[in-house]
Design a protein around this motif. Structure first.
Motif, PDB file in Angstrom:
ATOM      1  N   ALA A 243       0.927  -1.190   0.104  1.00 22.13           N
ATOM      2  CA  ALA A 243      -0.009   0.029   0.033  1.00 22.13           C
ATOM      3  C   ALA A 243       0.938   1.132  -0.025  1.00 22.13           C
ATOM      4  O   ALA A 243       0.685   2.445  -0.676  1.00 22.13           O
ATOM      5  N   GLY A 244       2.038   1.050   0.764  1.00 24.41           N
ATOM      6  CA  GLY A 244       2.686   2.212   0.759  1.00 24.41           C
ATOM      7  C   GLY A 244       3.420   2.679  -0.515  1.00 24.41           C
ATOM      8  O   GLY A 244       3.573   3.820  -0.903  1.00 24.41           O
ATOM      9  N   VAL A 245       3.802   1.444  -1.273  1.00 27.50           N
ATOM     10  CA  VAL A 245       4.471   1.635  -2.443  1.00 27.50           C
ATOM     11  C   VAL A 245       3.369   2.369  -3.553  1.00 27.50           C
ATOM     12  O   VAL A 245       3.905   3.254  -4.175  1.00 27.50           O
ATOM     13  N   ALA A 246       2.034   1.771  -3.417  1.00 24.06           N
ATOM     14  CA  ALA A 246       1.265   2.239  -4.361  1.00 24.06           C
ATOM     15  C   ALA A 246       0.635   3.735  -4.316  1.00 24.06           C
ATOM     16  O   ALA A 246       0.708   4.669  -5.138  1.00 24.06           O
ATOM     17  N   GLN A 247       0.744   4.123  -2.836  1.00 24.92           N
ATOM     18  CA  GLN A 247       0.452   5.370  -2.301  1.00 24.92           C
ATOM     19  C   GLN A 247       1.429   6.222  -2.875  1.00 24.92           C
ATOM     20  O   GLN A 247       1.036   7.433  -3.384  1.00 24.92           O
ATOM     21  N   GLN A 267       6.650  -9.767  -1.754  1.00 24.73           N
ATOM     22  CA  GLN A 267       6.915  -8.765  -2.837  1.00 24.73           C
ATOM     23  C   GLN A 267       5.593  -7.978  -3.064  1.00 24.73           C
ATOM     24  O   GLN A 267       4.559  -8.330  -3.331  1.00 24.73           O
ATOM     25  N   PRO A 268       5.802  -6.789  -3.240  1.00 23.81           N
ATOM     26  CA  PRO A 268       4.617  -5.870  -3.656  1.00 23.81           C
ATOM     27  C   PRO A 268       4.539  -5.728  -5.072  1.00 23.81           C
ATOM     28  O   PRO A 268       5.339  -6.079  -5.941  1.00 23.81           O
ATOM     29  N   VAL A 269       3.077  -5.363  -5.381  1.00 24.18           N
ATOM     30  CA  VAL A 269       2.565  -5.378  -6.890  1.00 24.18           C
ATOM     31  C   VAL A 269       2.928  -3.858  -6.995  1.00 24.18           C
ATOM     32  O   VAL A 269       2.395  -3.073  -6.386  1.00 24.18           O
ATOM     33  N   VAL A 270       3.738  -3.434  -8.256  1.00 28.84           N
ATOM     34  CA  VAL A 270       4.049  -2.023  -8.441  1.00 28.84           C
ATOM     35  C   VAL A 270       3.280  -1.630  -9.618  1.00 28.84           C
ATOM     36  O   VAL A 270       3.309  -2.327 -10.545  1.00 28.84           O
ATOM     37  N   PRO A 271       2.346  -0.575  -9.415  1.00 30.04           N
ATOM     38  CA  PRO A 271       1.767  -0.111 -10.455  1.00 30.04           C
ATOM     39  C   PRO A 271       2.504   0.583 -11.550  1.00 30.04           C
ATOM     40  O   PRO A 271       2.741   1.781 -11.748  1.00 30.04           O
ATOM     41  N   MET A 272       2.972  -0.222 -12.429  1.00 32.80           N
ATOM     42  CA  MET A 272       4.071   0.181 -13.463  1.00 32.80           C
ATOM     43  C   MET A 272       3.453   1.186 -14.423  1.00 32.80           C
ATOM     44  O   MET A 272       4.102   1.942 -14.859  1.00 32.80           O
TER      45      MET A 272
END
Length: 338
Positions: A243-247, A267-272
């Motif tokens: 959530a932190g990466v996406a935000q 492993q986070p899902v990154v909104p590429m």
């Protein structure tokens, strides 16, 4: 020097039940080494991962004395080490390389494929004495409280993450997600430099870590209640959450920078697509270098009272309790005192 024994926080096997405070031999310094009398040793997420035997920490050889965030006084030196080190207050560099490979030649010794980690690769500072290579020593202020100067290593990691942001434009706004020690210190360093910074956390962080940030004068908010900071010019992600990466990627301005200092349990899902369409920079940052230790030690030397907000002392005999408090987020920084 006759061999003696003293209590230490030892990871004796692969699971958490094998970690306890037991007597270990106090090893005199070999050639190129010094012996440090430990004043205080902080515990962090890496110690928790090692203690629990989490994925990614299978390489840790046991038994090993945990602890890489320490401050203390040099009390003995080995052959080839300048006697003038004796009596000086020091912090050892926690992660260092071989200084002989192509990676080390670039100056990024913390990225060396042969790097060794104090308290994981070899015995660390969760003890009354620790023996370390003299080349790792960083001299620190002799008069500031130990519970403050023990923060030098995590502060250096935060300083390195801030450096990875690069030059910020005048009036830049920066968000930091994750109010653990690294995120808290990164926000503190940015605010100290006059940057408009907001530190975000979750409901779990509210009672202790966000409250501590506010006591330090930081703008600290609940990021899980919405986006309190967009748009920002840059973001430091220190929460270790998807959530932190996406935000972060959804909140920086086009062309903005996201620096990731956290390590992730999954492993986070990154909104590429967001990254691509915004021409965003996603930068990793790992550990720190000597210049970051110098920056951290200098900042801490004049940070009167910081330790009263950040550090919670535990006697060495309660070191496992300190690990539990760290894992539960009940303290900002647990510090064991021999």
């Amino acid at each position: 020097m006759p061999e003696t024994t003293a209590p230490a926080l030892v990871k004796g096997g692969p699971d958490r039940a094998a970690t306890s405070v037991v007597d270990v031999a106090v090893r005199p310094p070999a050639a190129g080494e010094v012996q440090v009398r430990v004043e205080a040793c902080g515990l962090c997420g890496s110690d928790v991962h090692a203690w629990r035997g989490d994925e990614g920490y299978e390489w840790v050889r046991t038994p090993v004395v945990l602890g890489h965030e320490l401050v203390g006084e040099v009390v003995a030196v080995g052959e080839g080490v300048a006697p003038s080190w004796t009596g000086r207050r020091v912090v050892p560099i926690a992660i260092d390389g071989c200084h002989a490979c192509s990676v080390c030649a670039t100056g990024r010794t913390q990225l060396c494929p042969h790097r060794q980690v104090l308290g994981l690769s070899f015995d660390g500072g969760g003890a009354a004495h620790v023996t370390v290579p003299a080349g790792r020593l960083v001299e620190v202020d002799a008069d500031a409280p130990a519970l403050r100067m023990v923060l030098t290593e995590p502060m250096s990691v935060a300083a390195h993450a801030v450096r990875r942001l690069g030059d910020l434009p005048p009036g830049a706004r920066v968000a930091v997600s994750g109010p653990g020690p690294i995120g808290l210190f990164a926000a503190w360093l940015l605010a100290r430099a006059g940057v408009d910074v907001v530190l975000t956390g979750t409901e779990r962080d509210e009672p202790t870590r966000l409250a501590a940030a506010r006591r330090l004068g930081l703008h600290a908010v609940r990021g899980d209640l919405g986006d309190p900071s967009a748009p920002v010019d840059a973001w430091i992600e220190a929460s270790g959450s998807a959530a932190g990466v996406a935000q972060a990627l959804g909140s920086v301005v086009p062309g903005g920078t996201v620096v990731v200092v956290a390590l992730f349990a999954r492993q986070p899902v990154v909104p590429m697509n967001t990254l691509v369409r915004g021409e965003l920079q996603l930068i990793g940052t790992y550990a720190s270098l000597r210049e970051d230790y110098d920056t951290a030690a200098g900042a801490l030397a004049t940070a009167d009272g910081l330790e009263e907000v950040v550090s919670t002392a535990f006697p060495l005999g309660r070191a496992v309790e300190a690990l539990e408090a760290t894992a539960a987020g009940k303290v900002v920084k647990a510090v064991i005192v021999p």
